[in-house]
Design a protein around this motif. Sequence first.
Motif, PDB file in Angstrom:
ATOM      1  N   HIS A 102       8.923  -0.019   7.635  1.00 16.74           N
ATOM      2  CA  HIS A 102       9.236   0.874   8.762  1.00 16.74           C
ATOM      3  C   HIS A 102       8.120   1.901   8.939  1.00 16.74           C
ATOM      4  CE1 HIS A 102      11.665   3.176  11.566  1.00 16.74           C
ATOM      5  NE2 HIS A 102      11.397   4.259  10.850  1.00 16.74           N
ATOM      6  N   HIS A 103       7.668   2.484   7.829  1.00 12.42           N
ATOM      7  CA  HIS A 103       6.584   3.476   7.880  1.00 12.42           C
ATOM      8  C   HIS A 103       5.296   2.845   8.411  1.00 12.42           C
ATOM      9  CE1 HIS A 103       4.557   7.177   6.643  1.00 12.42           C
ATOM     10  NE2 HIS A 103       3.571   6.392   6.255  1.00 12.42           N
ATOM     11  N   LEU A 104       4.953   1.667   7.896  1.00 15.67           N
ATOM     12  CA  LEU A 104       3.736   0.979   8.334  1.00 15.67           C
ATOM     13  C   LEU A 104       3.798   0.678   9.831  1.00 15.67           C
ATOM     14  CD1 LEU A 104       1.815  -1.810   6.602  1.00 15.67           C
ATOM     15  CD2 LEU A 104       2.605  -2.193   8.912  1.00 15.67           C
ATOM     16  N   ALA A 162       0.829  -1.205   0.000  1.00 16.25           N
ATOM     17  CA  ALA A 162       0.000   0.000   0.000  1.00 16.25           C
ATOM     18  C   ALA A 162       0.868   1.262   0.000  1.00 16.25           C
ATOM     19  CB  ALA A 162      -0.934   0.009   1.208  1.00 16.25           C
ATOM     20  N   TYR A 163       2.091   1.124   0.475  1.00 15.96           N
ATOM     21  CA  TYR A 163       3.007   2.252   0.551  1.00 15.96           C
ATOM     22  C   TYR A 163       3.912   2.375  -0.669  1.00 15.96           C
ATOM     23  CZ  TYR A 163       1.622   2.442   5.441  1.00 15.96           C
ATOM     24  OH  TYR A 163       0.896   2.542   6.591  1.00 15.96           O
ATOM     25  N   VAL A 164       4.171   1.269  -1.352  1.00 17.08           N
ATOM     26  CA  VAL A 164       5.130   1.291  -2.465  1.00 17.08           C
ATOM     27  C   VAL A 164       4.597   0.692  -3.760  1.00 17.08           C
ATOM     28  CG1 VAL A 164       7.186   1.292  -1.025  1.00 17.08           C
ATOM     29  CG2 VAL A 164       6.196  -0.886  -1.713  1.00 17.08           C
ATOM     30  N   GLY A 165       3.412   0.136  -3.730  1.00 18.93           N
ATOM     31  CA  GLY A 165       2.890  -0.535  -4.912  1.00 18.93           C
ATOM     32  C   GLY A 165       3.415  -1.954  -5.006  1.00 18.93           C
ATOM     33  N   ASP A 166       2.840  -2.702  -5.920  1.00 19.16           N
ATOM     34  CA  ASP A 166       3.230  -4.091  -6.128  1.00 19.16           C
ATOM     35  C   ASP A 166       4.283  -4.140  -7.228  1.00 19.16           C
ATOM     36  OD1 ASP A 166       3.365  -6.832  -6.120  1.00 19.16           O
ATOM     37  OD2 ASP A 166       1.455  -7.133  -7.149  1.00 19.16           O
ATOM     38  N   THR A 167       5.327  -4.892  -6.997  1.00 18.69           N
ATOM     39  CA  THR A 167       6.352  -5.113  -8.012  1.00 18.69           C
ATOM     40  C   THR A 167       6.243  -6.563  -8.450  1.00 18.69           C
ATOM     41  OG1 THR A 167       7.814  -3.535  -6.927  1.00 18.69           O
ATOM     42  CG2 THR A 167       8.817  -5.014  -8.534  1.00 18.69           C
ATOM     43  N   PRO A 168       5.668  -6.798  -9.638  1.00 21.84           N
ATOM     44  CA  PRO A 168       5.544  -8.187 -10.082  1.00 21.84           C
ATOM     45  C   PRO A 168       6.926  -8.762 -10.371  1.00 21.84           C
ATOM     46  CG  PRO A 168       4.766  -6.682 -11.782  1.00 21.84           C
ATOM     47  CD  PRO A 168       5.126  -5.856 -10.590  1.00 21.84           C
ATOM     48  N   GLU A 181      13.851  -4.236  -2.526  1.00 20.65           N
ATOM     49  CA  GLU A 181      13.965  -4.566  -1.104  1.00 20.65           C
ATOM     50  C   GLU A 181      14.128  -3.314  -0.240  1.00 20.65           C
ATOM     51  OE1 GLU A 181      17.153  -7.415  -0.938  1.00 20.65           O
ATOM     52  OE2 GLU A 181      15.955  -8.947  -1.949  1.00 20.65           O
ATOM     53  N   GLU A 182      14.882  -2.355  -0.706  1.00 23.42           N
ATOM     54  CA  GLU A 182      15.059  -1.104   0.052  1.00 23.42           C
ATOM     55  C   GLU A 182      13.751  -0.339   0.156  1.00 23.42           C
ATOM     56  OE1 GLU A 182      18.203   0.877  -2.056  1.00 23.42           O
ATOM     57  OE2 GLU A 182      19.757  -0.401  -1.164  1.00 23.42           O
ATOM     58  N   ARG A 183      13.004  -0.251  -0.937  1.00 20.35           N
ATOM     59  CA  ARG A 183      11.706   0.435  -0.923  1.00 20.35           C
ATOM     60  C   ARG A 183      10.744  -0.257   0.045  1.00 20.35           C
ATOM     61  NH1 ARG A 183       9.119  -0.070  -5.896  1.00 20.35           N
ATOM     62  NH2 ARG A 183       7.673   1.554  -5.299  1.00 20.35           N
ATOM     63  N   GLU A 184      10.713  -1.584   0.005  1.00 24.24           N
ATOM     64  CA  GLU A 184       9.805  -2.324   0.871  1.00 24.24           C
ATOM     65  C   GLU A 184      10.243  -2.248   2.333  1.00 24.24           C
ATOM     66  OE1 GLU A 184       9.382  -6.204  -0.899  1.00 24.24           O
ATOM     67  OE2 GLU A 184       8.085  -5.421  -2.482  1.00 24.24           O
ATOM     68  N   LYS A 185      11.524  -2.187   2.587  1.00 25.41           N
ATOM     69  CA  LYS A 185      12.006  -2.041   3.963  1.00 25.41           C
ATOM     70  C   LYS A 185      11.592  -0.686   4.528  1.00 25.41           C
ATOM     71  CE  LYS A 185      16.190  -2.282   6.763  1.00 25.41           C
ATOM     72  NZ  LYS A 185      17.652  -2.488   6.756  1.00 25.41           N
TER      73      LYS A 185
END
Length: 142
Positions: free
Chosen positions: A35-37, A7-13, A27-31
């Motif tokens: 943290h934000h979530l 929800a914060y970064v979108g889905d990366t297929p 991985e950096e974007r999702e990390k």
Amino acid sequence: MHDDVEAYVGDTPTDMLADAFDQTTKEEREKAALHHLLLEYSDCPEYCERIKQYEDQSVPEARFVKAVDKLMVMLIHLPNQGLVLNRHYTYESFLKSEMDLMARDGFKYAEFDGIKALRHELGYLLADRYLAASRSDCVATE
């Protein structure tokens, strides 16, 4: 819940990876999103713990959900009648892509041989159903 970070970064297929795909950036974007979530929902410790368990793959249930989620990528081709498959693959290239994916990511199914087998079976079902006309050994009929 397993997709809440998206929800914060979108889905990366990741099943149809382009040559320019950068796993480290993903991985950096999702990390950062995790943290934000966790900060945003810090007043819900049970929820945060479940999210961390999924992201860390630290419990069997989290690993099962991830394995099943990988099947969903395959199942979505059924209601759209292989539209995306036909845009990107031939019969052979799709099956090769599936074999390459399982060679790269098969460890995600390690505990769940049945799900791994189902993914394999779904790959052939989709190829036979939606890409058979592109088989190199097929004779075109009018």
